[in-house]
Design an enzyme around this catalytic site. Structure first.
Site, PDB file in Angstrom:
ATOM      1  N   TYR A 134       0.866  -1.180   0.000  1.00 31.42           N
ATOM      2  CA  TYR A 134       0.000   0.000   0.000  1.00 31.42           C
ATOM      3  C   TYR A 134       0.901   1.229   0.000  1.00 31.42           C
ATOM      4  CZ  TYR A 134      -3.728   3.165   1.828  1.00 31.42           C
ATOM      5  OH  TYR A 134      -4.621   4.190   2.038  1.00 31.42           O
ATOM      6  N   LYS A 162      -1.621  -1.456  -3.843  1.00 28.28           N
ATOM      7  CA  LYS A 162      -2.566  -0.351  -3.956  1.00 28.28           C
ATOM      8  C   LYS A 162      -1.754   0.924  -4.113  1.00 28.28           C
ATOM      9  CE  LYS A 162      -5.892   2.646  -1.749  1.00 28.28           C
ATOM     10  NZ  LYS A 162      -6.388   3.231  -0.488  1.00 28.28           N
TER      11      LYS A 162
END
Length: 294
Positions: A134, A162
């Site tokens: 992330y 992400k």
């Protein structure tokens, strides 16, 4: 065969007036997203993760998984500055049974790329659930370089990333890694790039704005999956225009929460001091919501 795209909403965490978590209201938000056709991200940036205790995160994750009941996917953010605590959280989420464990880059401390590789590898080694990197450098001050993502993609339990950096160039670099490395999926965070990222190789998106516009987000996904570019473009324009209007007022996660609060006070305020109630700003947010039929 065309890959099916998917959307996750980085769900808000609902609070009572005394700032304890309102689990029932949070469950209601889960039901609202599942009904729209969206998956759930628990304890992300829009979920006030940095203001939640360890035990609250574990319970919150368990309640969301129970509420979803297999009707949608649930991923949860385990990332903390220390690898040790991140592993402890990840093991709890692994036990609960989520579909994925997102790990935000360590914040407050400056990390080398080698340090990030060690951090993510240690977490991925500790659990059976697929781990997702992330990247959100504006908030953590640490950025996962594409070459680092490529190195980590070779780990058997790191399933994707992400990207919440906001730059199309970075997304393109990560998607190049995804094309090169088998079983490494890219999820777009920037709400203005949902359609573009999906049509250019991303597996899906993880959106904060979906808290306010769950139907529009689901429409973008459905249109892309149907190959209806005109329909997807129309929905993306609404999504991007709303984002521009709302986010110009300040810190995006706080504004998403406030916009949702003005239509559903059960979500409560934020524990974060980023946005204090302001009647003038509330009027501006209300006008934006009405502009888009909310």
């Amino acid at each position: 065969m065309t890959e099916t795209k998917e959307a996750f909403v980085a769900l808000v965490t609902c609070f009572n007036d005394d700032e304890t978590i309102n689990y029932e209201a949070t469950r209601a938000q889960v039901r609202r997203q599942v009904a729209a056709g969206n998956n759930i991200m628990c304890a992300g940036t829009n979920g006030d993760f940095s203001a939640l205790t360890f035990d609250e995160k574990v319970r919150l994750c368990g309640e969301m998984v129970e509420e979803v009941g297999g009707r949608a996917k649930v991923i949860v953010n385990a990332g903390m500055p220390a690898t040790y605590e991140t592993v402890l959280l990840a093991r709890e989420f692994d036990r609960i049974g989520v579909d994925g464990i997102a790990v935000i880059t360590p914040f407050f401390i400056a990390c080398t790329q080698d340090g990030l590789i060690r951090h993510f590898t240690t977490v991925a080694d500790a659990v059976d659930t697929p781990v997702y990197l992330y990247d959100i450098p504006a908030r953590t001050q640490n950025h996962i370089e594409p070459e680092t993502a490529r190195t980590l993609a070779a780990h058997g339990n790191i399933a994707g990333i992400k990207d919440s950096g906001g730059a199309q160039e970075t997304l393109e670099a990560y998607m190049a890694v995804g094309r090169e490395m088998e079983n490494f999926d890219v999820y777009s965070g920037p709400d203005h790039l949902v359609q573009w990222s999906l049509t250019n190789g991303a597996k899906g998106c993880i959106s904060g704005l979906g808290n306010v516009l769950p139907d529009v987000l689901a429409e973008i996904i459905a249109a892309v999956n149907a190959g209806d570019e005109e329909r997807a473009t129309a929905a993306q324009k609404i999504y991007a225009d709303f984002r521009t209007d709302l986010y110009k007022l300040g810190y995006p996660p706080a504004l998403v929460k406030r916009a949702l609060y003005l239509r559903d006070p059960s979500v409560g305020a934020s524990r974060q001091p980023a946005l204090l109630p302001d009647p003038k700003q509330d009027q501006q947010i209300d006008a934006i919501l009405k502009k888009y039929g909310r």
